[in-house]
Design a protein around this motif. Structure first.
Motif, mmCIF file in Angstrom:
data_model
loop_
_atom_site.group_PDB
_atom_site.id
_atom_site.type_symbol
_atom_site.label_atom_id
_atom_site.label_comp_id
_atom_site.label_asym_id
_atom_site.label_seq_id
_atom_site.Cartn_x
_atom_site.Cartn_y
_atom_site.Cartn_z
ATOM 1 N N LYS A 2 -27.105 32.773 1.186
ATOM 2 C CA LYS A 2 -25.665 33.011 1.110
ATOM 3 C C LYS A 2 -25.397 34.084 0.066
ATOM 4 O O LYS A 2 -26.008 34.094 -0.991
ATOM 5 N N ASN A 3 -24.454 34.978 0.366
ATOM 6 C CA ASN A 3 -24.224 36.125 -0.519
ATOM 7 C C ASN A 3 -22.930 35.992 -1.325
ATOM 8 O O ASN A 3 -22.203 36.946 -1.484
ATOM 9 N N TRP A 4 -22.664 34.800 -1.804
ATOM 10 C CA TRP A 4 -21.537 34.613 -2.705
ATOM 11 C C TRP A 4 -21.958 33.687 -3.820
ATOM 12 O O TRP A 4 -22.990 33.032 -3.755
ATOM 13 N N ASP A 48 -17.047 40.421 -7.553
ATOM 14 C CA ASP A 48 -17.222 40.779 -6.143
ATOM 15 C C ASP A 48 -17.929 39.672 -5.369
ATOM 16 O O ASP A 48 -17.564 39.371 -4.235
ATOM 17 N N GLU A 49 -18.922 39.044 -5.999
ATOM 18 C CA GLU A 49 -19.648 37.950 -5.349
ATOM 19 C C GLU A 49 -18.752 36.717 -5.192
ATOM 20 O O GLU A 49 -18.817 36.022 -4.180
ATOM 21 N N ASN A 52 -16.393 37.035 -2.318
ATOM 22 C CA ASN A 52 -17.076 37.153 -1.032
ATOM 23 C C ASN A 52 -17.303 35.784 -0.381
ATOM 24 O O ASN A 52 -18.210 35.624 0.414
ATOM 25 N N GLY A 53 -16.501 34.782 -0.780
ATOM 26 C CA GLY A 53 -16.615 33.457 -0.176
ATOM 27 C C GLY A 53 -16.778 32.330 -1.174
ATOM 28 O O GLY A 53 -16.993 31.188 -0.777
#
Length: 143
Positions: A2-4, A48-49, A52-53
């Motif tokens: 996951k990228n958050w 930003d992270e 992102n969710g």
């Protein structure tokens, strides 16, 4: 992967999830457009992270008990002229698997992989356990 990334924060002075919800319903705890917010001194370097969710996971009485998706990070200048960050969240609290968490100051990052799972829809509809019982069960590995 996951990228958050999430944030975990103590809800100081709150006895239970209902108490946090009641606080967030007050005008003092809301943005001008009516969203719940938490003002903090430090601005997240990983903004930003987070956007992102990510969610803010709330620790109540030593247990992560609920979360809210984070919508934005607003700049707030206090009466003292100091720049602060308002973590603005989606209204409503999503209960999660009770997870013990020791006290800390400020907020901490919480990876998506380490975040407690949301309770099922059926569990969300159930009456929440008292915080002390929830913590005791979480301490012995029962969620």
């Amino acid at each position: 992967m996951k990228n958050w990334v999430n944030i975990v924060k103590l809800s100081v002075g709150t006895d239970d999830v209902a108490g946090l919800a009641a606080w967030q319903d007050t005008r003092h705890a809301q943005t001008a457009d009516g969203y719940p917010r938490h003002i903090t001194r430090m601005w997240p370097k990983r903004g930003d992270e987070i956007l992102n969710g990510g969610s803010i996971y709330w620790v109540i009485k030593g247990v992560i008990q609920c979360r809210q998706p984070i919508l934005r990070l607003d700049e707030v200048i206090g009466n003292d002229g100091i720049r602060r960050c308002a973590i603005v969240s989606k209204p409503g609290l999503i209960r999660v698997a009770a997870t013990p968490r020791r006290a800390f100051q400020g907020w901490r990052y919480l990876s998506a992989e380490d975040a407690p799972a949301d309770l099922t829809a059926q569990q969300q509809a159930e009456t929440a356990l008292p915080p002390e019982l929830s913590k005791a069960l979480a301490d012995i590995g029962v969620r």
